[in-house]
Design a protein around this motif. Structure first.
Motif, PDB file in Angstrom:
ATOM      1  N   VAL A  22       1.251 -10.284   4.208  1.00 21.68           N
ATOM      2  CA  VAL A  22       1.777  -9.259   5.114  1.00 21.68           C
ATOM      3  C   VAL A  22       1.553  -7.916   4.434  1.00 21.68           C
ATOM      4  N   ALA A  23       0.730  -7.074   5.050  1.00 21.32           N
ATOM      5  CA  ALA A  23       0.473  -5.742   4.494  1.00 21.32           C
ATOM      6  C   ALA A  23       1.695  -4.865   4.757  1.00 21.32           C
ATOM      7  N   VAL A  24       2.299  -4.357   3.689  1.00 20.91           N
ATOM      8  CA  VAL A  24       3.485  -3.505   3.797  1.00 20.91           C
ATOM      9  C   VAL A  24       3.103  -2.124   3.291  1.00 20.91           C
ATOM     10  N   VAL A  25       3.201  -1.121   4.172  1.00 23.40           N
ATOM     11  CA  VAL A  25       2.639   0.195   3.883  1.00 23.40           C
ATOM     12  C   VAL A  25       3.736   1.251   3.837  1.00 23.40           C
ATOM     13  N   ASP A  26       3.854   1.893   2.683  1.00 24.83           N
ATOM     14  CA  ASP A  26       4.766   3.024   2.516  1.00 24.83           C
ATOM     15  C   ASP A  26       4.074   4.280   3.042  1.00 24.83           C
ATOM     16  N   ALA A  27       4.493   4.717   4.223  1.00 25.42           N
ATOM     17  CA  ALA A  27       3.971   5.947   4.813  1.00 25.42           C
ATOM     18  C   ALA A  27       5.031   7.035   4.846  1.00 25.42           C
ATOM     19  N   MET A  28       6.110   6.848   4.082  1.00 25.12           N
ATOM     20  CA  MET A  28       7.173   7.841   3.919  1.00 25.12           C
ATOM     21  C   MET A  28       7.835   8.222   5.238  1.00 25.12           C
TER      22      MET A  28
ATOM     23  N   LEU B 252       0.980  -6.511   9.832  1.00 25.40           N
ATOM     24  CA  LEU B 252       1.094  -5.180   9.237  1.00 25.40           C
ATOM     25  C   LEU B 252       2.500  -4.670   9.470  1.00 25.40           C
ATOM     26  N   VAL B 253       3.147  -4.218   8.394  1.00 21.79           N
ATOM     27  CA  VAL B 253       4.496  -3.658   8.465  1.00 21.79           C
ATOM     28  C   VAL B 253       4.465  -2.288   7.812  1.00 21.79           C
ATOM     29  N   THR B 254       4.989  -1.278   8.494  1.00 18.91           N
ATOM     30  CA  THR B 254       5.021   0.067   7.926  1.00 18.91           C
ATOM     31  C   THR B 254       6.188   0.862   8.478  1.00 18.91           C
ATOM     32  N   ASP B 255       6.632   1.843   7.682  1.00 22.13           N
ATOM     33  CA  ASP B 255       7.627   2.795   8.175  1.00 22.13           C
ATOM     34  C   ASP B 255       6.940   4.006   8.801  1.00 22.13           C
ATOM     35  N   GLY B 256       5.624   3.949   8.939  1.00 23.19           N
ATOM     36  CA  GLY B 256       4.847   4.988   9.602  1.00 23.19           C
ATOM     37  C   GLY B 256       4.375   4.538  10.968  1.00 23.19           C
ATOM     38  N   VAL B 257       3.255   5.097  11.410  1.00 22.42           N
ATOM     39  CA  VAL B 257       2.744   4.829  12.757  1.00 22.42           C
ATOM     40  C   VAL B 257       1.267   4.435  12.681  1.00 22.42           C
TER      41      VAL B 257
ATOM     42  N   ASP C  19       3.489  11.574  12.480  1.00 26.10           N
ATOM     43  CA  ASP C  19       2.458  12.348  13.182  1.00 26.10           C
ATOM     44  C   ASP C  19       1.068  12.149  12.581  1.00 26.10           C
ATOM     45  N   ALA C  20       0.880  11.033  11.851  1.00 28.82           N
ATOM     46  CA  ALA C  20      -0.427  10.686  11.305  1.00 28.82           C
ATOM     47  C   ALA C  20      -0.526   9.163  11.254  1.00 28.82           C
ATOM     48  N   GLY C  21      -1.463   8.603  11.987  1.00 30.51           N
ATOM     49  CA  GLY C  21      -1.591   7.151  12.064  1.00 30.51           C
ATOM     50  C   GLY C  21      -2.263   6.577  10.824  1.00 30.51           C
ATOM     51  N   ILE C  22      -1.593   5.644  10.155  1.00 34.20           N
ATOM     52  CA  ILE C  22      -2.154   5.127   8.900  1.00 34.20           C
ATOM     53  C   ILE C  22      -3.381   4.256   9.138  1.00 34.20           C
ATOM     54  N   PHE C  23      -3.363   3.443  10.199  1.00 38.64           N
ATOM     55  CA  PHE C  23      -4.484   2.571  10.539  1.00 38.64           C
ATOM     56  C   PHE C  23      -4.779   2.679  12.024  1.00 38.64           C
ATOM     57  N   GLY C  24      -6.044   2.498  12.382  1.00 37.78           N
ATOM     58  CA  GLY C  24      -6.443   2.425  13.774  1.00 37.78           C
ATOM     59  C   GLY C  24      -7.058   1.082  14.080  1.00 37.78           C
ATOM     60  N   ASP C  25      -7.801   1.037  15.207  1.00 35.86           N
ATOM     61  CA  ASP C  25      -8.293  -0.255  15.670  1.00 35.86           C
ATOM     62  C   ASP C  25      -9.313  -0.879  14.729  1.00 35.86           C
TER      63      ASP C  25
ATOM     64  N   LEU D 254       0.865  -1.185   0.000  1.00 38.27           N
ATOM     65  CA  LEU D 254       0.000   0.000   0.000  1.00 38.27           C
ATOM     66  C   LEU D 254       0.897   1.229   0.000  1.00 38.27           C
ATOM     67  N   ARG D 255       0.414   2.306  -0.640  1.00 31.38           N
ATOM     68  CA  ARG D 255       1.272   3.484  -0.792  1.00 31.38           C
ATOM     69  C   ARG D 255       0.530   4.777  -0.459  1.00 31.38           C
ATOM     70  N   PHE D 256       1.168   5.574   0.380  1.00 34.19           N
ATOM     71  CA  PHE D 256       0.723   6.931   0.669  1.00 34.19           C
ATOM     72  C   PHE D 256       1.688   7.923   0.030  1.00 34.19           C
ATOM     73  N   VAL D 257       1.181   9.120  -0.266  1.00 29.30           N
ATOM     74  CA  VAL D 257       2.002  10.256  -0.682  1.00 29.30           C
ATOM     75  C   VAL D 257       1.695  11.413   0.279  1.00 29.30           C
TER      76      VAL D 257
END
Length: 232
Positions: free
Chosen positions: A86-92, A116-121, A96-102, A53-56
């Motif tokens: 395994v969901a791998v998320v590019d959050a750059m 879930l794996v991400t370089d974000g929060v 200070d912005a949570g990509i996913f919550g509960d 998954l990708r965010f900009v």
């Protein structure tokens, strides 16, 4: 290439530290996803194909609460995730912005997503932990994703934690973090990684016996002969 049950079982016996060594020997130095650390201690080693998954960066006309109902949204992406991925998320690396919550994590867990794996929060920490979805991330933040990010795509090549991740690359996560195995190298890694683990376990047994490191780690020819004989 489908990831077989036997391949998963084999990789679950191999640490991410060992995998980085095996891949380094094949010339790959950049396979450890920076910032992706276990959200809680004791999460098991998990293996699965990457679903990307990708965010900009956030843009005000696109990163709005209304976007959550768009056909191109994290919600739609989650419904496309196959069991065991395994969901791998590019959050750059945004912290200070949570990509996913509960709620989203609960749906992923219900769909059988392995991790879930991400370089974000993430956000809603207590709720995310209650879902029992294993998460590797950079931390937590209260604001939602649209406070700093715009979701744009899934199942495309991404950069996560400085690592190029393609759909269906293999992800292995444990207490040392997240490591990528390129899909085309899977067979070679499966052939070599268990032997690397056996060799290092034997070296540890020799250290327990008081053997000094020179000639043992790395092995010289004499030590290698003793090791080879121990396998017979």
């Amino acid at each position: 290439m489908a990831l077989s049950a036997d391949a998963i079982a084999t990789l679950k016996t191999v640490s991410t530290a060992t995998l980085t060594t095996v891949l380094l020997k094949k010339g790959l130095r950049n396979v450890w996803i920076r910032g992706a650390v276990p959200l809680k201690p004791g999460q098991p080693r998990i293996v699965g194909p990457a679903f990307t998954l990708r965010f900009v960066p956030a843009r005000e006309d696109l990163a709005t609460p209304a976007s959550w109902a768009s056909p191109i949204s994290t919600r739609a992406a989650i419904e496309a995730m196959p069991e065991g991925c395994v969901a791998v998320v590019d959050a750059m690396g945004v912290t200070d912005a949570g990509i996913f919550g509960d709620i989203l994590c609960a749906r992923m867990q219900k769909r059988g997503v392995a991790a879930l794996v991400t370089d974000g929060v993430v956000r809603d920490l207590a709720g995310v932990l209650d879902t029992n979805l294993p998460v590797w991330c950079r931390g937590v933040a209260a604001p939602p994703s649209v406070a700093g990010l715009t979701f744009v795509a899934w199942q495309q090549p991404i950069g996560c934690g400085g690592v190029a991740v393609f759909p269906d690359d293999i992800i292995v996560v444990d207490q040392d973090g997240a490591v990528l195995i390129p899909a085309d190298l899977l067979d070679a890694v499966l052939a070599e990684a268990p032997e690397q683990e056996r060799m290092e376990a034997w070296i540890m047994s020799r250290i327990d016996e008081g053997v000094p490191l020179p000639g043992l780690y790395p092995m010289n020819a004499e030590t290698k002969a003793v090791y080879d004989a121990s396998k017979n």
